[in-house]
Design an enzyme around this catalytic site. Sequence first.
Site, mmCIF file in Angstrom:
data_model
loop_
_atom_site.group_PDB
_atom_site.id
_atom_site.type_symbol
_atom_site.label_atom_id
_atom_site.label_comp_id
_atom_site.label_asym_id
_atom_site.label_seq_id
_atom_site.Cartn_x
_atom_site.Cartn_y
_atom_site.Cartn_z
ATOM 1 N N TYR A 167 77.261 23.646 149.826
ATOM 2 C CA TYR A 167 76.849 22.886 151.005
ATOM 3 C C TYR A 167 77.517 23.422 152.270
ATOM 4 O O TYR A 167 76.907 24.059 153.096
ATOM 5 C CB TYR A 167 77.216 21.413 150.823
ATOM 6 C CG TYR A 167 76.130 20.554 150.212
ATOM 7 C CD1 TYR A 167 75.192 21.089 149.340
ATOM 8 C CD2 TYR A 167 76.059 19.192 150.503
ATOM 9 C CE1 TYR A 167 74.211 20.287 148.782
ATOM 10 C CE2 TYR A 167 75.079 18.387 149.938
ATOM 11 C CZ TYR A 167 74.162 18.931 149.087
ATOM 12 O OH TYR A 167 73.198 18.127 148.542
ATOM 13 N N SER A 168 78.828 23.143 152.409
ATOM 14 C CA SER A 168 79.543 23.507 153.636
ATOM 15 C C SER A 168 79.541 25.011 153.862
ATOM 16 O O SER A 168 79.465 25.791 152.919
ATOM 17 C CB SER A 168 81.006 23.064 153.552
ATOM 18 O OG SER A 168 81.100 21.681 153.509
ATOM 19 N N GLU B 175 76.964 10.486 145.470
ATOM 20 C CA GLU B 175 78.349 10.945 145.556
ATOM 21 C C GLU B 175 79.270 9.794 145.931
ATOM 22 O O GLU B 175 80.427 9.766 145.574
ATOM 23 C CB GLU B 175 78.445 12.076 146.590
ATOM 24 C CG GLU B 175 79.780 12.807 146.587
ATOM 25 C CD GLU B 175 79.850 13.898 147.662
ATOM 26 O OE1 GLU B 175 80.937 14.418 147.865
ATOM 27 O OE2 GLU B 175 78.820 14.216 148.285
#
Lengths: 399, 377
Positions: free
Chosen positions: A128-129, A244
Site C-alpha cells: 500500500y504505502s 483491518e
Amino acid sequence: MNADFTAEELKFQKEVQDFLKAEFPQDIKHKVDNGIRLEKDDFVRWQKILYKKGWVAPNWPVEYGGTGWTPTQKYIFAMEMGLYGAMEPVAFGVKMVAPVIYSYGNEEQKKRFLPDILASNVWWCQGYSEPNSGSDLASLKTTAVRDGDHYVVNGTKTWTTLGQYADWIFCLVRTDSTAKKQEGISFLLIDMKTPGIKVSPIYLLDDEPEVNEVHFDNVRVPVENLIGEENQGWTYAKVLLTHERTNIAQVPNSKLKLRKLRDLAANTPDGFGGSLLNNTVFARKLAEVEIQVLALEYAELRTLAAVSVGKAPGPESSILKVVGTEATQFIDELYMEVAAYHSLPHIPEQFAEGFDGDRVGKGSLANSSNVYFNNRKKSIYGGSNEIQKNIISKAVLGL
Amino acid sequence: MDFSYSDEQQMLQDSVQKFVYSQYDFDTRRKIIKTDTGFSAEYWSLFAELGWLTVPFKEEDGGFGGSAVDLMVVMEEFGKGMVVEPFLATAVLGGGLISELGSAAQKEAMLSAVMEGSLQLATAYAEPDSRYNLASVGTSAKKDGASYVINGNKVLVLNGPAANKLLVVARTSGEKFDRDGISVFVVDASASGISKREYTAVDGHRAAEVQFNDVKVSADSLLGAEGKALTALERVIDRAALAVSAEAVGAMDCLLKKTVEYTKTRKQFGVAIGTFQALQHRMSEMFIECQLARSIVIMAAMKLDTTASDAEKAKAVAAAKARVGRAMRKVGQESVQLHGGIACTDELDVGHYFKRVTTIENLFGNTDYQLVRYASL
C-alpha cells in the site's frame, strides 16, 4: 441493557479455553511468555492447528471457511486468544486480502487463493504505502501499464511488514494517471517470485528487519490477477481498511499485558524496601491505564452490539484505533518504568530462539525499552491517529 | 541578573559546537558505535588536547574550574551530536568521586591521567535491586588484615568495558539501606575475581554488568573515610543528573529543529504537512517544553555553583531532572509521531535522539523518582 453472557456463550467460552490449553503449542507459549521473538514457522504451525479446528477466520462467510459465529462468540474467541497469549493469524492474508477476494474477486480467484490463505500455505504481505504516499495513500505512484495479457508494474512500496517471508503481495497500483487520484487505482495480486521484484529490509528502532521496501522493476503480472474492475481498487481498499479496524483496539492483548505488568510490579523492589506496586505514584498510573482499557472495552462492545443488529461499523471505529494504540503505548511506557535501567541493554541474541542463559537486564523486562521504541509505530500505521481524528471531525462531527 | 556566558564559556561552547558540527555528523557517529570499543580513541585524545576533560574539575585539582554551568555548556553541545565518548563516565562520575573523596596522593595519581586522556574510569554503584536509591547497597567489602575483600553484583556500569579502573561502591558496615557504612574503592579493572558482561545499550553507549567475587584490594584503594562516602556519591550522581539533563536540552533542540524542517518539506495532500494547524500547535508545544527544560537546567546549574546547602542543591537537581524528564517524553514521542514511519527506522537520526533521551530518562533517577524526592526534600 445487559452485557452478561448466556449459558450457551459461557459454554463456548469454556470450549475455547480448553482448546487453547490443549492445542496451543507449549514451545510457542514459552516464547510468548518470555518475550522471545516468534519465527515464521511459529505462525504457520499455529494457524494450521486453528485450521484443523476450523477457527482460522471467524469473520469470513461460512461458505469460504468462516465459523458462522455470532458477534458475541467472535468477541469471546478474540478475548480468550489474547488473554492466553495465542497469536491471531497473520493479518495480511486472513484479515486483509481475503475479504477483498471473497467480496470482489471472481470465482476462479476465490478458488485459487482462499483455501491456501485459510490453511496457511501461502504468506501474504501488503503493498500500500509508498515513500511519498503515507497518510495521503491515494497519491500513490506505482504504475501498472497494460501490455497484452499482462500488466507491467513499476514503483516502490514501503513498510511492507514481514515481506521477507511473503509468497504473494497485494498491491494498490495506478492504472490511470489522468483520472482523479482515487479513481485511477487498481487492486492487483502479485507473485513475489516474479522477476523484477526486489525486497530490501528496513531496520526499525529495535534493530529488527520487521518491514521492507519492495521494488518493482518492469514486473509482468498476468491480467487475471486483477481483483474486480480496473480503476476500482480504492473502493475495495476502503472496505479492507474497515476489516483491518476490527480488533484494532487490542483489548485482549492489553489486558494480558496489564495482568503481567501487575505481577512484575509486585515483584519489583522500589529500592526502599517495598514493591513498586505499593508505590502510590506507580499504582496511580497503572490504575489510570486499566480504567482506560476498561472504557475502551465497553466502547468496543457497544460497536459490536451495533454490528450484531445489522449496522455497519461506522467512523466511530476510529475511536478504537486511537485509544487502543495509545493505551498499548502507555502500557509499554509502564513496563519500561518498572524495568528502569534494566531496560537499557540492547542484546537481541537473548531474545532469539534457543537462548537459555540468564539475561543481562532483568528477565522479560530487559527488552522493554526496545518494545516501547518499536511500538511507536502503532499510532502511525493503519491510518495515523491524526488521520483517525480527521475522520471523526469530518464524518462524525460534521466539521 | 545575567544569563549570558562568560568569554571563557562562550569559547568553550564554540569549540565543542565546532567539533560536533564538523567532525561528528550522524554517519560518523554510526560508524563509531559499531567499532569494537564503541568510541573513538582519536576523538578522546582530541577532547584531552582541547582541554575538555578538565572542565568538570576544580582549579586546585588542576582543572578548568569545575563549575556546573561550564559542564552544562559542554553537555548541551554533546547532546546535539549524541556524542558517545565516555566523558560522563570518566570525567563526571569517576573523576567526580575521586575529586570529592580522594586523598592528595590519589588525586595526584589519577586526576591528571584522566585529564590527559590516558585513564578511563567507570563507576559501579547501581545494583540489580537498588533502583535509584543510592543507599541501597548490598555489595560488601570486608576488612581482611590490611586488605578488603569485595563481593557483589553491579549493573549499568557505564563505560565498564573500556575503563582501566572501576570505582566500586560497597558496604563496609551496616544494613542494606543504612546511610552509614558505604565506602568507595578504586579497583583495577583487571583485578582477579572481576567478571563482566559487556553490552551496547539501546542508545549506542557501552556498559557492563560487573560481578565481584572475592576481589581483594589493598587498604589504600579506599577513597575517603571508611563508611562515609554516601553524601559525596549523592553529590556526584546529582552532578551527573544535571549533566545529562543539559545533554537532553541539546538533543531536544535538535529534535524540534528537525521536526519543524521535516514538516516544511514533507508533502501530503498536495501541501507541506507543516501547514496543518493541528501539527503546528503540537510543534509549538514542543518548543514550550524545550524552553522550560532549558530554563530549569540553567536554574539548577546556577544553584550548584552557589554556596547553597546540599539539600537545596539536591532539590534543584531533582526539580530539573523531573521536569526535563517530562519534556523528553513529550518531545521524543512527538518528534517520532510527526515524522511518521521514517522516524521509526534505524536510518534516520531522529529515532536515535529519541533513544538517547529515553535512556537519559532512565539514568540517575527517573522522573517519578525525582518527583517524589523533590517532594521529600
